[in-house]
Each structure stands twice: as C-alpha cells, then as structure tokens.
Design an enzyme around this catalytic site. Sequence first.
Site, PDB file in Angstrom:
ATOM      1  N   ASP A 178       0.798  -1.224  -0.185  1.00 21.57           N
ATOM      2  CA  ASP A 178      -0.032   0.092   0.059  1.00 21.57           C
ATOM      3  C   ASP A 178       0.820   1.305  -0.005  1.00 21.57           C
ATOM      4  O   ASP A 178       0.822   1.997  -0.780  1.00 21.57           O
ATOM      5  CB  ASP A 178      -1.038  -0.025   1.125  1.00 21.57           C
ATOM      6  CG  ASP A 178      -1.908  -1.295   1.207  1.00 21.57           C
ATOM      7  OD1 ASP A 178      -1.577  -2.049   0.388  1.00 21.57           O
ATOM      8  OD2 ASP A 178      -2.970  -1.248   2.176  1.00 21.57           O
ATOM      9  N   GLU A 420       1.375  -9.094  11.807  1.00 18.80           N
ATOM     10  CA  GLU A 420       1.394  -8.462  10.516  1.00 18.80           C
ATOM     11  C   GLU A 420       2.731  -8.202  10.052  1.00 18.80           C
ATOM     12  O   GLU A 420       3.168  -8.639   8.860  1.00 18.80           O
ATOM     13  CB  GLU A 420       0.429  -7.453  10.515  1.00 18.80           C
ATOM     14  CG  GLU A 420      -0.275  -7.075   9.320  1.00 18.80           C
ATOM     15  CD  GLU A 420      -1.103  -6.033   9.040  1.00 18.80           C
ATOM     16  OE1 GLU A 420      -1.446  -5.373  10.293  1.00 18.80           O
ATOM     17  OE2 GLU A 420      -1.564  -5.556   7.959  1.00 18.80           O
TER      18      GLU A 420
HETATM   19  C1  GLC Z   1      -3.320  -4.562   3.726  1.00 21.72           C
HETATM   20  C2  GLC Z   1      -1.923  -4.744   3.024  1.00 21.72           C
HETATM   21  C3  GLC Z   1      -2.415  -5.694   1.841  1.00 21.72           C
HETATM   22  C4  GLC Z   1      -3.226  -7.053   2.530  1.00 21.72           C
HETATM   23  C5  GLC Z   1      -4.416  -6.233   3.260  1.00 21.72           C
HETATM   24  C6  GLC Z   1      -5.323  -7.438   3.865  1.00 21.72           C
HETATM   25  O1  GLC Z   1      -3.951  -3.480   2.791  1.00 21.72           O
HETATM   26  O2  GLC Z   1      -1.187  -3.793   2.583  1.00 21.72           O
HETATM   27  O3  GLC Z   1      -1.314  -6.281   1.060  1.00 21.72           O
HETATM   28  O4  GLC Z   1      -3.714  -7.839   1.352  1.00 21.72           O
HETATM   29  O5  GLC Z   1      -4.133  -5.494   4.338  1.00 21.72           O
HETATM   30  O6  GLC Z   1      -4.540  -8.182   4.729  1.00 21.72           O
END
Ligand code: GLC
Length: 448
Positions: A178, A420
């Site tokens: 992101d 995470e």
């Molecule tokens: C965040 C991460 C993305 C992931 C999502 C759900 O947006 O950057 O890569 O898929 O979370 O975990």
Amino acid sequence: MDDEHILVEPEVKQDVFEEAKDVLRMNDDGAYTVPAPGLYPHQWLWDSCFIAIGLRHVDIDRAKIEILSLLRGQWHNGMLPHMILAGKKKFHRDRDIWNSWTNAYSPDDVATSGITQPPVVAEAVVRIGEKLKKAERRSWYRQVFPALLAHHQWLYNERDPHSEGLVLLIHPWESGLDNTPPWMHELHEHQLAVWITIVKKLKAGWLINLFRRDTKLIPAEERLDPIEALAFYSTQRRLRRKGYDIDKILSHSLFAIEDLTFNCIFVRANQHLRDIAEFLKEELPLELLESMQKTEVALSQLWDPYSGQYYSRNFVTHNLLKEPTIAALMPLYAGTISKERADQLVRMLENQHIFGTAFPVPSAPLNSSWFAPHAYWQGPTWINTNWLIIDGLQRMGYKDHAEALRESTIEMVRNGGCHEYFSPIDGSPAGAANFSWTAALTIDLLKS
Ligand code: GLC
C-alpha cells in the site's frame, strides 16, 4: 544477515506450527479466512493465496476451498477483485463504498472491490497441486484452469493497453504494498485532490484519524499517514465515479504505475499457467503466449544501470520511480533475470546498510529516506515478501541464503507471534496480531 541467529530447535518449531494452525482456525470464516479479525473482515486476493499455500499442509480440501471462494468474486471480464466483501449486514457501508455493481462486468451475487491485487493465484493452485496425486491434480487443475486463463487474459487486455508486456496498476492497494515509497511519491505528485492539499497545509491530518477504523485498533504510526489515507480514499472514489472502466480512468490521469513487484509475480504466474496448461494438454492462445514472452523481456526495461537495481515505472512518462524498496529483490522471484544481475541483488540483500538487517528483509532499505521500522510498508519486515524472496533465492541457486532467511523468518515469528509485520532492526512485532498469511506462510516455511 546476523551470525548470531540460532537455528530453531525441532520441538520449538512444533510449537510455532501449532500456534500458526490456531491462528488459521480462529480466522476461518467458513469458506474463506479473514486476514485478521477486526481490522480486515473481508476476503483479500493475495492473502487467500498465501493462506491456501499454508493450509495445504494442514487440510488440503480447505486449501482448495480458499481458492474456489476467491474465484466466486471473478468479474465477467476475468478480473479477480482485490476484495470480496463480507455479506453480513454490518458491512453494508463497505459494500456501498465500492458499489461494484456500477460496472456491468461485476458478479451479480457478491459485492467486491473494483480493483485487483498481485496475481499469486497460479502459485497457490500449483502449490496445492503438488500435494495431490496425478489424477486428483488433473481434476483440480481442470476445475480452476478457465478462471486462471481468463484472469491472465484480463491482465493483458485491460492493463497492458499498449502491449508493452508490463501490466499497469491504478491504485496503491493493487500493489499489495500500500504505502510503499514510490507509490507515495507519485501520489503526492499527481493524485492529491485540492481539498487534501489544504488539509495537508493546515496540518489537520490528525483530525482524519478520529474517523478511521484502523487507527482505533492499531497505533496510528504503524498505519498509513492520514494524508495518504485520505488520498487512497479519494482515489478509490474517483475510480468508482468512472465505473471502474479502465479507458475512462486512464483518459484523465497520470496516476498509473507499472509496478515492479506485481509484474515479477506475473512473470512467475505465467510460468505456472503454462505448466498447468501443459499438464492438462491444453493449448494456450498464441496471443497470450506472445504477451507472456514480452513481459519477461520487458522486465529488463525496469533495470537502472546507474544504481544497479530494478524499479517500478510511471506508465505515462516511462520514468523509473527511483525510490528503493523491497520490490528491488522481486526479480529473484520472477526467476528470469541473468545470474550477473541476480548476484547484484543478492549483494544488496547481504549488505548491512541496505537489506541485511538483523531481521530481514525490510520493506524499505535502511538507506531509504522513508525508512521507519514500524511504518507499514516503509520499513517493516513482512512474511509474504520474505516467502517470495526465499522461493526466488532457492530457484536461482542461492540455497544458503534461502536457508538463512527461512530460519531468521521462523525465529522472528517464534519470538513475536503471528503478527502482521516486524521491525527489521530488533524483530519487535507490529500491526495486527493473529495475522493469517504470517501464520500460513510460517507453516509453509516449516513444512517445505
Ligand atoms: C493491507 C496490505 C495488503 C493486504 C491487506 C489485507 O492492505 O497492505 O497487502 O492484502 O492489508 O491483509
């Protein structure tokens, strides 16, 4: 990498395995697994692929279901959306925000987002296939082949409008990384609406955090910066206004990026698709095969000889976006680069001032001006990118490097739990706890 890393003992590995299994069980929502309870309540595209890669060691049928439930969100034009939104009543706002039905190609009976995410599906399909006997593998491949083919064709038809071989993305969420620096740089250059610039000038970003769901659950400094969060939201609204129609979207915007990580994953996914087709004795369309070939060649256009690394590129200007990030190492995963270039990338991985931290691999290198150890995709170590790099290192013949990274990754999860992401400096955990792909890929690293 640090010499002090102790190899993790077998009984400890068993504990880590059990803990990871519990996380997946806890996040299992029936036909799919949520990335993390609370923070991420829907189904995400590349999350489910990574989750299936881990689940195959625990329950192969459940791993298949994870992928099949992803495919239920496929658009009639072949797009796999980056999110399939939960049907529960309390999530009606999220469904309204996306309003996927504004596009005629969206599926009728499920609400989805209107953008995609890295194409890891073919990888997950093959990893599941590896666990199946030949006849079962054939029927598994048969079951998913049409959807995979349509997905890859869509990527070329819609996202490679000039037949350059490189796929373009239209929202940072599509990259999966992101707030990765090159995307954030472009966002500030080309995509800040006037009203967001005013909020920025007034330094009123903190006000925005009062309305955010994520910063109620996770410390704000571990998430997107408020101005960026606003810009993500306004970009998404713009895409919705254009009905997720790529021609309309591209006609008025400079914000389109040929993302390095995405295209490297696509190269590998294409290889998998060719293997699946061969196994099934299916002929892939000639045009598709030519495009696939073009992508492998086009990757070399992202190489910058001056800094000796690959970058993402602006689709419109063709300028390389020279902000170094973990994407620089993804050509190892693509697996099609020369030994000489691979050696150069491996040297960056070893270098203590770049990617060779105590708990590698940081999402932004230490020498990046963006680097902060807990700042989401601007520094922390993530397990999915480690997994991709480990796989690339193995296939490109760097077995010792792959093994060292596998061990340090497992150790980090053992110490910090299935978080995470982690500080690449001291391994301290950050972001959501009980994160599914951390659990799933740790299982895979333990079992493969
Ligand atoms: C965040 C991460 C993305 C992931 C999502 C759900 O947006 O950057 O890569 O898929 O979370 O975990």
